[in-house]
Design a protein around this motif. Structure first.
Motif, short mmCIF file in Angstrom:
data_model
loop_
_atom_site.label_atom_id
_atom_site.label_comp_id
_atom_site.label_asym_id
_atom_site.label_seq_id
_atom_site.Cartn_x
_atom_site.Cartn_y
_atom_site.Cartn_z
N GLU A 62 -16.58 -71.17 -35.42
CA GLU A 62 -17.17 -69.85 -35.38
C GLU A 62 -16.91 -69.13 -34.07
OE1 GLU A 62 -20.48 -72.68 -34.05
OE2 GLU A 62 -18.66 -72.70 -35.28
N GLY A 63 -16.40 -69.88 -33.08
CA GLY A 63 -16.07 -69.27 -31.81
C GLY A 63 -17.20 -69.35 -30.81
N VAL A 64 -16.86 -69.16 -29.55
CA VAL A 64 -17.85 -69.11 -28.48
C VAL A 64 -17.72 -67.76 -27.79
CG1 VAL A 64 -17.80 -71.61 -28.15
CG2 VAL A 64 -16.29 -70.18 -26.79
N PRO A 65 -18.81 -67.17 -27.33
CA PRO A 65 -18.75 -65.83 -26.73
C PRO A 65 -17.77 -65.77 -25.55
CG PRO A 65 -21.03 -66.51 -27.11
CD PRO A 65 -20.17 -67.72 -27.37
N VAL A 66 -17.04 -64.69 -25.45
CA VAL A 66 -16.07 -64.57 -24.36
C VAL A 66 -16.77 -64.48 -23.01
CG1 VAL A 66 -14.28 -63.52 -25.79
CG2 VAL A 66 -15.94 -62.05 -24.63
N ASP A 67 -18.05 -64.15 -23.01
CA ASP A 67 -18.78 -64.14 -21.74
C ASP A 67 -19.56 -65.43 -21.54
OD1 ASP A 67 -20.63 -63.74 -23.74
OD2 ASP A 67 -21.58 -61.98 -22.83
N GLY A 68 -19.27 -66.45 -22.37
CA GLY A 68 -19.87 -67.76 -22.20
C GLY A 68 -19.11 -68.58 -21.17
N THR A 91 5.14 -85.72 -24.93
CA THR A 91 4.66 -84.41 -24.49
C THR A 91 3.30 -84.06 -25.09
OG1 THR A 91 6.97 -83.71 -24.35
CG2 THR A 91 5.33 -82.01 -24.11
N THR A 92 2.57 -83.19 -24.39
CA THR A 92 1.27 -82.74 -24.86
C THR A 92 1.05 -81.32 -24.36
OG1 THR A 92 -1.04 -83.49 -25.13
CG2 THR A 92 -0.15 -83.45 -22.88
N HIS A 93 0.21 -80.59 -25.05
CA HIS A 93 -0.13 -79.24 -24.62
C HIS A 93 -1.63 -79.04 -24.69
CE1 HIS A 93 0.54 -75.04 -23.66
NE2 HIS A 93 -0.44 -74.78 -24.49
N PHE A 94 -2.16 -78.22 -23.76
CA PHE A 94 -3.58 -77.92 -23.78
C PHE A 94 -3.81 -76.53 -23.21
CE2 PHE A 94 -2.20 -80.88 -20.59
CZ PHE A 94 -2.61 -80.38 -19.37
N VAL A 95 -4.87 -75.91 -23.64
CA VAL A 95 -5.20 -74.55 -23.21
C VAL A 95 -6.67 -74.49 -22.83
CG1 VAL A 95 -3.39 -73.30 -24.43
CG2 VAL A 95 -5.45 -73.90 -25.65
N THR A 96 -6.97 -73.67 -21.84
CA THR A 96 -8.34 -73.50 -21.39
C THR A 96 -8.62 -72.03 -21.10
OG1 THR A 96 -7.78 -73.80 -19.04
CG2 THR A 96 -8.28 -75.79 -20.30
N VAL A 97 -9.86 -71.63 -21.29
CA VAL A 97 -10.32 -70.31 -20.86
C VAL A 97 -11.67 -70.49 -20.18
CG1 VAL A 97 -9.09 -68.96 -22.61
CG2 VAL A 97 -11.37 -69.84 -23.13
N ASP A 98 -12.00 -69.58 -19.27
CA ASP A 98 -13.26 -69.72 -18.55
C ASP A 98 -14.13 -68.48 -18.70
OD1 ASP A 98 -12.35 -67.77 -16.70
OD2 ASP A 98 -11.55 -69.28 -15.34
N THR A 138 -5.97 -57.10 -23.10
CA THR A 138 -6.76 -58.33 -23.06
C THR A 138 -6.00 -59.46 -23.73
OG1 THR A 138 -7.90 -57.76 -25.12
CG2 THR A 138 -8.94 -57.06 -23.05
N LEU A 139 -6.34 -60.67 -23.34
CA LEU A 139 -5.68 -61.84 -23.90
C LEU A 139 -5.96 -61.93 -25.39
CD1 LEU A 139 -4.03 -64.43 -23.16
CD2 LEU A 139 -6.24 -65.63 -23.11
N ARG A 140 -4.93 -62.11 -26.17
CA ARG A 140 -5.07 -62.31 -27.61
C ARG A 140 -4.91 -63.76 -27.99
NH1 ARG A 140 -6.03 -63.49 -31.95
NH2 ARG A 140 -5.45 -62.57 -33.94
N LEU A 141 -3.95 -64.48 -27.35
CA LEU A 141 -3.64 -65.84 -27.77
C LEU A 141 -3.04 -66.62 -26.60
CD1 LEU A 141 -3.30 -67.81 -30.28
CD2 LEU A 141 -0.97 -66.90 -30.46
N ARG A 179 -12.50 -60.93 -32.92
CA ARG A 179 -13.79 -60.27 -33.13
C ARG A 179 -14.44 -60.86 -34.37
NH1 ARG A 179 -15.74 -55.95 -30.55
NH2 ARG A 179 -17.40 -54.70 -31.52
N VAL A 180 -15.62 -61.44 -34.20
CA VAL A 180 -16.35 -62.07 -35.31
C VAL A 180 -17.77 -61.51 -35.33
CG1 VAL A 180 -17.22 -64.23 -36.28
CG2 VAL A 180 -14.98 -64.18 -35.14
N GLY A 181 -18.15 -60.89 -36.47
CA GLY A 181 -19.50 -60.36 -36.58
C GLY A 181 -19.85 -59.33 -35.53
N GLY A 182 -18.86 -58.53 -35.14
CA GLY A 182 -19.11 -57.48 -34.16
C GLY A 182 -19.07 -57.95 -32.72
N LYS A 183 -18.75 -59.23 -32.48
CA LYS A 183 -18.70 -59.74 -31.12
C LYS A 183 -17.35 -60.40 -30.85
CE LYS A 183 -23.67 -60.69 -30.77
NZ LYS A 183 -24.70 -61.73 -30.51
N TRP A 184 -16.88 -60.29 -29.61
CA TRP A 184 -15.64 -60.94 -29.21
C TRP A 184 -15.93 -62.38 -28.85
CZ3 TRP A 184 -11.09 -58.97 -30.23
CH2 TRP A 184 -10.96 -57.58 -30.37
N VAL A 185 -15.12 -63.29 -29.41
CA VAL A 185 -15.31 -64.71 -29.15
C VAL A 185 -13.97 -65.38 -28.87
CG1 VAL A 185 -17.35 -64.82 -30.64
CG2 VAL A 185 -15.10 -65.37 -31.60
N TRP A 186 -14.05 -66.52 -28.19
CA TRP A 186 -12.91 -67.43 -28.09
C TRP A 186 -13.00 -68.40 -29.25
CZ3 TRP A 186 -9.74 -65.43 -24.86
CH2 TRP A 186 -10.13 -64.96 -23.60
#
Length: 588
Positions: A42-48, A403-410, A480-483, A566-573
């Motif tokens: 369901e995603g986590v808030p972008v301001d989380g 090989t491996t790949h990983f992604v992070t956002v803060d 803004t970052l999309r992916l 955008r999920v349910g009116g809110k931006w999420v990761w």
């Protein structure tokens, strides 16, 4: 939000005290259980506090622990890389290198090159014995294939500029996993069972992962690696320089130089001289999106972008993923992009790579004009981009399954897309300090020339071998970052990443759905499609479009991503991990 609780973060003082009592080597059998996975659907808030997606839930949790402490995306990425050294030893770690693409909330993109380098003594005939080139499988095992590892210099450079928490803190989850133990997963067990038994080549590795009969330990076995824990504790306390100088450098150089197969003159001076390098990001416009990736010595950024840009004039969206014509076009675009990749891409510190010419929209448009939606090119030849000064011969691409790949956002909107590798499964098969050493030098061309012409990717002392790794960040029209996305799998990486991007941007799929799409791979005149998928059923249709060499291959793909939606009116990761892998997206 479900949160991983299997690996809790200990206070630094407790970790250091515990480190004084390292348990003896050994393995105990625990009941197999599935690694816990955070429900980030369901995603986590972008301001989380952020999000991590990696090929192993335990490594993703290591990164998440940094986010809980107020760490940055860079902190989380480094902690994830270190933990993968422990739990995914067949694929990546401090004995290898990688590429890191960093982006901030304003859209500024930076990249760091932590690719391995050849020893100073390396020559163009590095893989020759008695005047004859080794066949590729014989070149992998032992010292000759080992390049100077780059991951820790990369990590130190990134942490110095983007880190928010203490260097030693980043190591604590990995130290705990190595000291207290981690379970062997089905994927690791299958790698250990590989026919060439690379993982058991070194006696230290044999003792860790195999029983006395030489069989891999069962799934669920808890493996403790106190030697690696001690190595990580030393680097945590003394900094990255301690890996490249002093005792570790002496041990590493000795291991490579006295390897029972293919010993190599890699020296402590080679290690001390290694530097990570900041490179300019390779960015271009695809439809309304800005796509940014890694430049040379990686071929990932240019190849992914070219695959996409050559398709821009086609209505890929209208065709959709169920139409064979869409996959035919993707294959044709790959053929052209890979032809240029093999011809021109190499370490730009050593050969003139026509980067601007390859990325020029006019050049790409001319290449795109060679693609038809109703027919197949007889042969996909490299083009002549501006700045191409030498006509290099093209070697055949080699595939690998490491090989491996990983992604992070803060919480500040920063993102890190990091591909890390030791090349093939278990790298060179050599283990020192509890970690495997890479076999990255086999990414060079074993035969340095063809038809009397030098290849761009020939071996040279101090040079970095060409890579296919393609860590990528994509920004939307609003900046803004999309992916954030990337993959593992050798020369299939650009094909995997481009396919995932098309799935998200053109076919309106979630990142999870796009990664799960089947893979088509066309680096030359032959086309392979993923076995057991809808693409296998499309083989007759692809043949009718002119693809005469089409075969189905078993999947060995592994990608990870985080998207902003955008999920349910809110931006999420929202995180995504390849369903073919043991990966997971984990939230704080």
């Amino acid at each position: 939000m479900t949160i991983l609780r299997h690996f809790r973060f200990l206070p630094i003082s407790a970790v250091l005290l515990a480190g004084a009592c390292v348990p003896p080597p050994g393995a105990s059998v625990a009941p197999p259980n599935q690694a816990p996975v955070a429900s980030a659907a369901e995603g986590v808030p972008v301001d989380g506090r952020g999000l991590v997606s990696a090929a192993d839930a335990r490594a993703a949790e290591a990164g998440v622990q940094m986010l809980r402490l107020g760490g940055s995306a860079t902190d989380a990425a480094i902690a994830t890389m270190l933990a993968l050294t422990v739990v995914e030893p067949q694929s990546s770690g401090i004995g290898g290198g990688g590429f890191l693409v960093l982006g901030d909330a304003a859209g500024t993109v930076e990249t760091i090159d932590g690719r391995e380098t050849a020893p100073k003594a390396a020559t163009s005939q590095w893989f020759y014995v008695d005047g004859k080139p080794l066949v590729w499988p014989d070149s992998v095992i032992g010292g000759r294939s080992v390049g100077v590892p780059g991951n820790l210099r990369l990590a130190a450079m990134a942490h110095n500029e983007k880190g928010r928490i203490a260097w030693r803190t980043l190591f604590q989850p990995a130290i705990k996993l190595a000291r207290d133990g981690f379970e062997i997963t089905p994927r690791l067990r299958s790698m250990l069972s590989a026919a060439n038994r690379t993982g058991a080549f070194d006696p230290a590795a044999q003792a860790l992962f195999y029983d006395t009969a030489g069989e891999p330990l069962p799934v669920g076995t808890v493996v403790r690696n106190p030697t690696l824990a001690a190595t990580l504790e030393s680097i945590a306390a003394r900094g990255a320089d301690s890996f490249y100088t002093g005792d570790n450098a002496v041990l590493l150089a000795s291991k490579v130089g006295t390897a029972p197969r293919n010993p190599s003159p890699l020296t402590t001076a080679d290690l001390a001289a290694y530097k990570a390098v900041k490179r300019d990001a390779v960015c271009g416009q695809y439809r309304e999106y800005r796509v940014c990736g890694m430049g040379p010595p990686s071929s990932g950024g240019t190849t992914v972008f070219t695959i996409l840009k050559q398709l821009e004039r086609f209505d890929i969206k209208a065709l959709g993923p169920a139409n064979p014509v869409a996959w035919h076009l993707i294959a044709e675009s790959q053929r052209l992009a890979y032809a240029d990749r093999e011809q021109y891409l190499a370490d730009s510190d050593f050969v003139p790579v026509p980067l601007a010419g390859l990325m020029d929209p006019a050049y790409i448009a001319a290449r795109s004009a060679l693609i038809s939606d109703s027919a197949t090119m007889a042969t996909a030849m490299p083009g002549k981009p501006a700045g191409a000064k030498l006509a290099f011969a093209r070697p055949a691409p080699q595939e690998e399954h490491g090989t491996t790949h990983f992604v992070t956002v803060d919480r500040w909107g920063n993102a890190a897309s990091y591909t890390s590798t030791i090349e093939g499964p278990f790298g060179s098969g050599l283990m020192v300090g509890g970690y495997y050493l890479n076999n990255e030098l086999t990414d060079f061309n074993i035969v340095p020339d063809k038809d009397g012409k030098p290849t761009a990717n020939r071996v040279e002392g101090g040079k970095r071998p060409r890579s296919s790794m393609a860590p990528t960040l994509i920004y939307g029209p609003d900046g803004t970052l999309r992916l954030a996305v990337g993959a593992a799998g050798g020369t299939t990486i650009p094909a995997q990443v481009a396919k995932a991007i098309i799935g998200v941007l053109d076919w309106d799929l979630s990142a999870r759905e796009a990664i799960a799409l089947p893979v088509i791979y066309a680096p030359g005149n032959a086309v392979s499609v993923e076995k057991g998928t809808s693409l296998e059923a499309m083989i007759p249709a692809l043949q009718a479009l002119g693809h005469t060499q089409v075969s189905a291959r078993a999947p060995s793909f592994k990608a990870n991503a985080i998207e902003r939606v955008r999920v349910g009116g809110k931006w999420v990761w929202r995180g995504a991990a390849d369903p073919r892998s043991e990966g997971a997206a984990v939230a704080p």
